[in-house]
Design a protein around this motif. Sequence first.
Motif, PDB file in Angstrom:
ATOM      1  N   LEU A 145     -15.295  -8.012   9.729  1.00 19.26           N
ATOM      2  CA  LEU A 145     -13.855  -7.724   9.812  1.00 19.26           C
ATOM      3  C   LEU A 145     -13.453  -7.396  11.244  1.00 19.26           C
ATOM      4  CD1 LEU A 145     -13.268  -5.540   6.611  1.00 19.26           C
ATOM      5  CD2 LEU A 145     -12.305  -7.805   7.064  1.00 19.26           C
ATOM      6  N   LEU A 146     -14.263  -6.585  11.923  1.00 20.55           N
ATOM      7  CA  LEU A 146     -13.951  -6.205  13.307  1.00 20.55           C
ATOM      8  C   LEU A 146     -13.984  -7.436  14.208  1.00 20.55           C
ATOM      9  CD1 LEU A 146     -13.307  -4.168  15.501  1.00 20.55           C
ATOM     10  CD2 LEU A 146     -15.729  -3.555  15.611  1.00 20.55           C
ATOM     11  N   ASN A 177      -8.880  -5.278   2.356  1.00 24.00           N
ATOM     12  CA  ASN A 177      -9.582  -5.898   3.488  1.00 24.00           C
ATOM     13  C   ASN A 177      -8.748  -5.848   4.763  1.00 24.00           C
ATOM     14  OD1 ASN A 177     -12.185  -6.698   2.918  1.00 24.00           O
ATOM     15  ND2 ASN A 177     -11.501  -8.517   1.804  1.00 24.00           N
ATOM     16  N   LEU A 186     -21.484   0.575  11.099  1.00 24.81           N
ATOM     17  CA  LEU A 186     -20.706  -0.429  10.376  1.00 24.81           C
ATOM     18  C   LEU A 186     -21.635  -1.322   9.568  1.00 24.81           C
ATOM     19  CD1 LEU A 186     -18.164  -1.593  13.150  1.00 24.81           C
ATOM     20  CD2 LEU A 186     -17.920   0.265  11.477  1.00 24.81           C
ATOM     21  N   ASP A 187     -21.278  -1.547   8.292  1.00 22.91           N
ATOM     22  CA  ASP A 187     -22.082  -2.496   7.508  1.00 22.91           C
ATOM     23  C   ASP A 187     -21.688  -3.931   7.907  1.00 22.91           C
ATOM     24  OD1 ASP A 187     -19.734  -3.149   6.103  1.00 22.91           O
ATOM     25  OD2 ASP A 187     -20.151  -1.679   4.528  1.00 22.91           O
ATOM     26  N   PHE A 211     -12.985   4.121   3.215  1.00 26.06           N
ATOM     27  CA  PHE A 211     -13.467   3.580   4.492  1.00 26.06           C
ATOM     28  C   PHE A 211     -12.914   4.290   5.715  1.00 26.06           C
ATOM     29  CE2 PHE A 211      -9.559   1.636   5.730  1.00 26.06           C
ATOM     30  CZ  PHE A 211      -8.942   1.166   4.589  1.00 26.06           C
ATOM     31  N   GLU A 219      -8.557  -2.332   6.143  1.00 28.24           N
ATOM     32  CA  GLU A 219      -9.815  -1.926   6.762  1.00 28.24           C
ATOM     33  C   GLU A 219      -9.991  -2.610   8.125  1.00 28.24           C
ATOM     34  OE1 GLU A 219     -13.193  -2.028   4.167  1.00 28.24           O
ATOM     35  OE2 GLU A 219     -14.430  -0.979   5.645  1.00 28.24           O
ATOM     36  N   LYS A 220      -9.570  -3.877   8.184  1.00 24.17           N
ATOM     37  CA  LYS A 220      -9.638  -4.604   9.454  1.00 24.17           C
ATOM     38  C   LYS A 220      -8.737  -3.946  10.507  1.00 24.17           C
ATOM     39  CE  LYS A 220      -8.212  -9.144  10.332  1.00 24.17           C
ATOM     40  NZ  LYS A 220      -8.256 -10.562   9.922  1.00 24.17           N
ATOM     41  N   ARG A 253     -20.164  -6.314   6.407  1.00 21.79           N
ATOM     42  CA  ARG A 253     -18.796  -6.711   6.081  1.00 21.79           C
ATOM     43  C   ARG A 253     -17.816  -6.131   7.109  1.00 21.79           C
ATOM     44  NH1 ARG A 253     -14.892  -4.612   3.298  1.00 21.79           N
ATOM     45  NH2 ARG A 253     -16.153  -2.745   3.207  1.00 21.79           N
ATOM     46  N   GLN A 254     -18.018  -4.862   7.477  1.00 24.36           N
ATOM     47  CA  GLN A 254     -17.144  -4.232   8.466  1.00 24.36           C
ATOM     48  C   GLN A 254     -17.278  -4.886   9.840  1.00 24.36           C
ATOM     49  OE1 GLN A 254     -18.626  -0.210   7.739  1.00 24.36           O
ATOM     50  NE2 GLN A 254     -16.580   0.422   7.086  1.00 24.36           N
ATOM     51  N   GLN A 255     -18.514  -5.243  10.197  1.00 21.57           N
ATOM     52  CA  GLN A 255     -18.725  -5.929  11.478  1.00 21.57           C
ATOM     53  C   GLN A 255     -18.006  -7.269  11.507  1.00 21.57           C
ATOM     54  OE1 GLN A 255     -22.784  -6.066  12.909  1.00 21.57           O
ATOM     55  NE2 GLN A 255     -23.065  -3.872  12.496  1.00 21.57           N
ATOM     56  N   LEU A 297     -10.431  -0.661  11.680  1.00 20.50           N
ATOM     57  CA  LEU A 297     -11.538  -0.963  12.593  1.00 20.50           C
ATOM     58  C   LEU A 297     -11.009  -1.418  13.950  1.00 20.50           C
ATOM     59  CD1 LEU A 297     -13.743  -2.787   9.972  1.00 20.50           C
ATOM     60  CD2 LEU A 297     -14.554  -0.864  11.382  1.00 20.50           C
TER      61      LEU A 297
END
Length: 244
Positions: A235-236, A205, A228-229, A170, A208-209, A231-233, A212
Motif C-alpha cells: 500500500l505504501l 484499504n 509493516l506487513d 491499523f 490505510e494507504k 500488505r502495508q508495504q 501510511l
Amino acid sequence: MRVDVITLFPELVKAVVGCGVVGRAADQGLLELNCWNPRDYASDRHRTVDDRPYGGGPGMLMKVQPLQDTIQAVRQNSRKATLVYLSPQGILVKQDRLAQQVEQGSVIFLCGRYEGIDERLIQQEVDEEWSIGDYVISGGELAAMVCIDAMTRLIPGALGHEQSALQDSFSEGMLDCTHYTRPEEFQGIKVPEVLMNGNHQEIQNWREKQSLGRTWQRRPDLLEHIVLDDRQQALLKEYIDEFG
Ligand code: 21W
C-alpha cells in the motif's frame, strides 16, 4: 485510575475534569483527580512558596519545605505511585509511557513553577522527569493536563466503543487518514470517489494507504518504530508511486 497533582494552581489543573472525555471519566469514577497545594503546607504566616536561588541571578525557585511536606502528605495516601516531575529538562513523554502509567493505575505529577525546584528534591523524591515538547510554557500544570487527558483516553471504558475499536486498528502509531463529511462538493472540491461507492474493503484499504502515505511524508520518524506487513508495504509503495 488515580492521579495526584502537586500544584500551586489547583483550580487550573481541575479544569481538565470540567469537560469532555476526561470530565465524563471522572463522573463515571474511572478517573480520580486529587490536587495538593504546597501553599497549604507553608509554615510561615505569609505562606511563602518561593525562595531565592543559591548563586544569585534572576528568578526564584519553589521553596523546599512546603514542597517536601506536600510530597510527604501525598505519599501517605498514594504510597507506591510513580512521582513524575514535569519540567523542560525531562525526557519527552510518549503514548506508550502514558499507557504504562494507566496500567499501573496511578501517578503523582509534581508541577514546577518559577525556575523549578531544588536538585536534591529531584534526587531524593522524584522517580521520573518528563517534558511534553520543545517549547517553553510557564509551569508544569498544562503539561500535567496534557498527560491526564492522554492517559484518560486509554482507560478502558473512557471512550465510546467506536473510538476504542478505532485505536486498536491499523492507525496505531501512525497519522490518521483524511476525513470528509457533507457536502459532496465543497468549494469546487469533490469527496474522493472511493468513499462514495460503499465498498468497505476498498475504503479500508484506501484509508490505510492514506495513513501510511501521510506518515511517510510528514513523520518518517514514526515509521521507524512500526513493522509493516507485506500488505502495508505494498500500500505504501502504491502511495509513493502515485503521490511521492
Ligand atoms: C520553563 C521553567 C523554562 C523554567 C535555559 C536556561 C513542565 C515544561 C514545563 C519553565 C524554565 C514542560 C532558562 C515542555 C515546558 C515547565 C516552566 C527555564 C530559564 N532556560 N514541557 N535557563 N516545556 N516549564 N528558564 O516548559 O515547567 S513540562
